[in-house]
Design an enzyme around this catalytic site. Structure first.
Site, mmCIF file in Angstrom:
data_model
loop_
_atom_site.group_PDB
_atom_site.id
_atom_site.type_symbol
_atom_site.label_atom_id
_atom_site.label_comp_id
_atom_site.label_asym_id
_atom_site.label_seq_id
_atom_site.Cartn_x
_atom_site.Cartn_y
_atom_site.Cartn_z
ATOM 1 N N ARG A 43 6.643 -2.921 -17.200
ATOM 2 C CA ARG A 43 5.368 -2.628 -16.534
ATOM 3 C C ARG A 43 4.490 -3.871 -16.562
ATOM 4 O O ARG A 43 3.799 -4.200 -15.606
ATOM 5 C CB ARG A 43 4.664 -1.437 -17.202
ATOM 6 N N TYR A 65 -9.090 0.431 7.474
ATOM 7 C CA TYR A 65 -7.910 1.279 7.286
ATOM 8 C C TYR A 65 -8.337 2.629 6.693
ATOM 9 O O TYR A 65 -9.108 2.670 5.732
ATOM 10 C CB TYR A 65 -6.917 0.561 6.350
ATOM 11 N N ASP A 85 -8.581 -7.614 3.754
ATOM 12 C CA ASP A 85 -7.275 -6.975 3.927
ATOM 13 C C ASP A 85 -6.574 -7.747 5.043
ATOM 14 O O ASP A 85 -6.930 -7.648 6.215
ATOM 15 C CB ASP A 85 -7.478 -5.499 4.308
ATOM 16 N N LYS A 95 4.160 -3.607 5.346
ATOM 17 C CA LYS A 95 4.097 -3.900 6.772
ATOM 18 C C LYS A 95 4.807 -5.228 7.078
ATOM 19 O O LYS A 95 5.993 -5.327 6.852
ATOM 20 C CB LYS A 95 2.634 -3.886 7.224
HETATM 21 C C1 LIG Z 1 -0.740 0.404 5.500
HETATM 22 C C2 LIG Z 1 -2.020 -0.279 5.220
HETATM 23 C C3 LIG Z 1 -2.649 -0.187 3.967
HETATM 24 C C4 LIG Z 1 -2.086 0.683 2.851
HETATM 25 O O1 LIG Z 1 -0.865 0.219 2.399
HETATM 26 P P1 LIG Z 1 0.306 1.179 1.821
HETATM 27 O O2 LIG Z 1 1.387 0.199 1.496
HETATM 28 O O3 LIG Z 1 0.667 2.155 2.893
HETATM 29 O O4 LIG Z 1 -0.255 1.846 0.614
HETATM 30 C C5 LIG Z 1 -3.812 -0.889 3.770
HETATM 31 N N1 LIG Z 1 -4.374 -1.636 4.749
HETATM 32 C C6 LIG Z 1 -3.799 -1.743 5.963
HETATM 33 C C7 LIG Z 1 -4.457 -2.579 7.004
HETATM 34 C C8 LIG Z 1 -2.618 -1.076 6.243
HETATM 35 O O5 LIG Z 1 -2.078 -1.174 7.468
#
Ligand SMILES: *Cc1c(COP(=O)(O)O)cnc(C)c1O
Length: 382
Positions: free
Chosen positions: A54, A106, A178, A203
């Site tokens: 961890r 988001y 982000d 992503k």
């Molecule tokens: C998908 C996404 C998230 C969240 O990520 P997860 O891996 O699904 O928890 C946060 N910000 C953006 C812009 C996203 O597209």
């Protein structure tokens, strides 16, 4: 937590090499999947490099190193999902602290503030961050975090990161970006003045729709130390197999992003000419309100395109008729995806300031040949 080598090499080279030296025992050129929860210790209280998985794992550390390097940050930390990364970062806040969010953030980030952290006394406000006067006026004395996402999801608005960082710093807050949609190949927020970058590794970084992961990168040593403590204390860490898949994805990030951007530009052009399409949201279309800022802060316009059609029924019909574009949530993989955000990805924000029109269709343009993708949209819109 990992510190990245400041080796001065170019992006594509660091994507393949940073944190990824051949493995010492046999010279394997890929970082092994260290599938272990613990590490044998030679003496009491004197573990080797790692003691418990961890707290640290070599596969995870390689991923943390390469992501920090690509974002131009000193410290990278990986998490079990993008939301786990965000939640752990926001656990540095205390009751009475205030977070400023953009009005097209988001949905999961909004939900975390509105339905989780609100119960812990963390306040938030939502503002249109493309309107710098309104943005500046919304920064309060208690504001600790200015949370920027650009380009935004799903309307692909562009927020000026340098201006956002300045407004945050003037108010004594930190600027978090982000960077999931742009990736560090197209946009590096730390170089533009931001303090922290967060990612959904799920992503584009992973890039193959085969894992869920998250990351935080920063140059702030004190924050990084606190985050490493929280990463271990809270424990929302990724497993080594997912870190390996992410490492494999990141090696081709530059090549994939070039293909995503090329396809998205072509599709945006096609949609702009199509009689059934009423609006195209893509920062690369001259005349898009974010075009100039995008040109300034991004290398290219990214692989996401949104567009509107005449009615909700028509939107539903179109997304159910594509063959190459799979009808699915998520984005950033090699395969193209299509969806209607209002009843799908954005269903949970339908009664909020983040609600989107139900005539809107969102595309995640994959790396297939753009001609085939255009043909698929053409038949679906016919
Ligand atoms: C998908 C996404 C998230 C969240 O990520 P997860 O891996 O699904 O928890 C946060 N910000 C953006 C812009 C996203 O597209």
């Amino acid at each position: 937590m990992a510190s990245s080598p400041g080796d001065g090499m170019r992006f594509e080279t660091r994507a393949v090499h940073a944190g990824q030296d051949p493995e010492p025992a046999f010279g394997a050129v890929n970082v092994p999947i260290y599938q272990t929860s613990t590490y044998a210790q030679p003496e009491v209280g004197k573990p080797k490099r790692f003691d418990y998985a961890r707290t640290g794992n070599p596969t995870r550390e390689a991923l943390e190193t390469v992501l920090a390097s690509l974002e131009g940050g000193r410290h990278g930390l990986c998490f079990a999902s993008g939301m786990a990364a965000e939640a752990t970062l926001l656990l540095t806040l205390r009751p009475e602290d205030h977070v400023l969010l953009s009005n097209d953030v988001y949905g999961g980030t909004y939900r975390l503030l509105a339905r989780v952290l609100a119960d812990w006394g963390v306040a938030y406000d939502i503002v249109d961050m493309t309107d710098l006067a309104a943005f500046g006026a919304a920064v309060r004395h208690e504001t600790r975090v200015v949370w920027v996402e650009t380009p935004t999801n799903p309307l692909l608005k562009v927020i000026d990161i340098a201006a956002a960082a300045e407004l945050a710093h003037d108010g004594g807050a930190m600027c978090v970006v982000d960077n999931t949609f742009a990736t560090p190949y197209l946009q590096r927020p730390l170089e533009l003045g931001a303090d922290v970058v967060v990612h959904s590794v799920t992503k584009y970084l992973g890039g193959h729709s085969d894992l869920v992961g998250g990351a935080v990168v920063t140059n702030d040593d004190a924050l990084a130390e606190r985050l490493a403590f929280l990463q271990n204390a809270v424990g929302a860490v990724p497993g080594p197999m997912d870190c390996y898949l992410a490492l494999r994805g990141v090696k081709t990030l530059a090549l994939r992003m070039e293909a995503h951007c090329r396809g998205a530009r072509r599709i945006a052009e096609f949609l702009s000419q199509h009689p059934r399409v009423t609006t195209v949201h893509f920062p690369g279309v001259p005349g898009h309100p974010g075009f100039e800022v995008a040109v300034r802060q991004m290398k290219d316009f990214g692989g996401m395109v949104s567009f509107e059609v005449g009615s909700r029924d028509e939107a539903v019909r179109v997304v159910q008729r594509t063959k190459l574009f799979f009808l699915a949530e998520s984005l950033g993989g090699v395969e193209s995806l299509i969806e209607v955000p209002a009843p799908m990805t954005h269903a949970s924000v339908s009664d909020s300031p983040l609600a989107v029109p139900d005539t809107l269709i969102r595309l995640s343009v994959g790396i297939e040949h753009p001609d085939d993708l255009v043909a698929d949209l053409e038949q679906a819109l016919a």
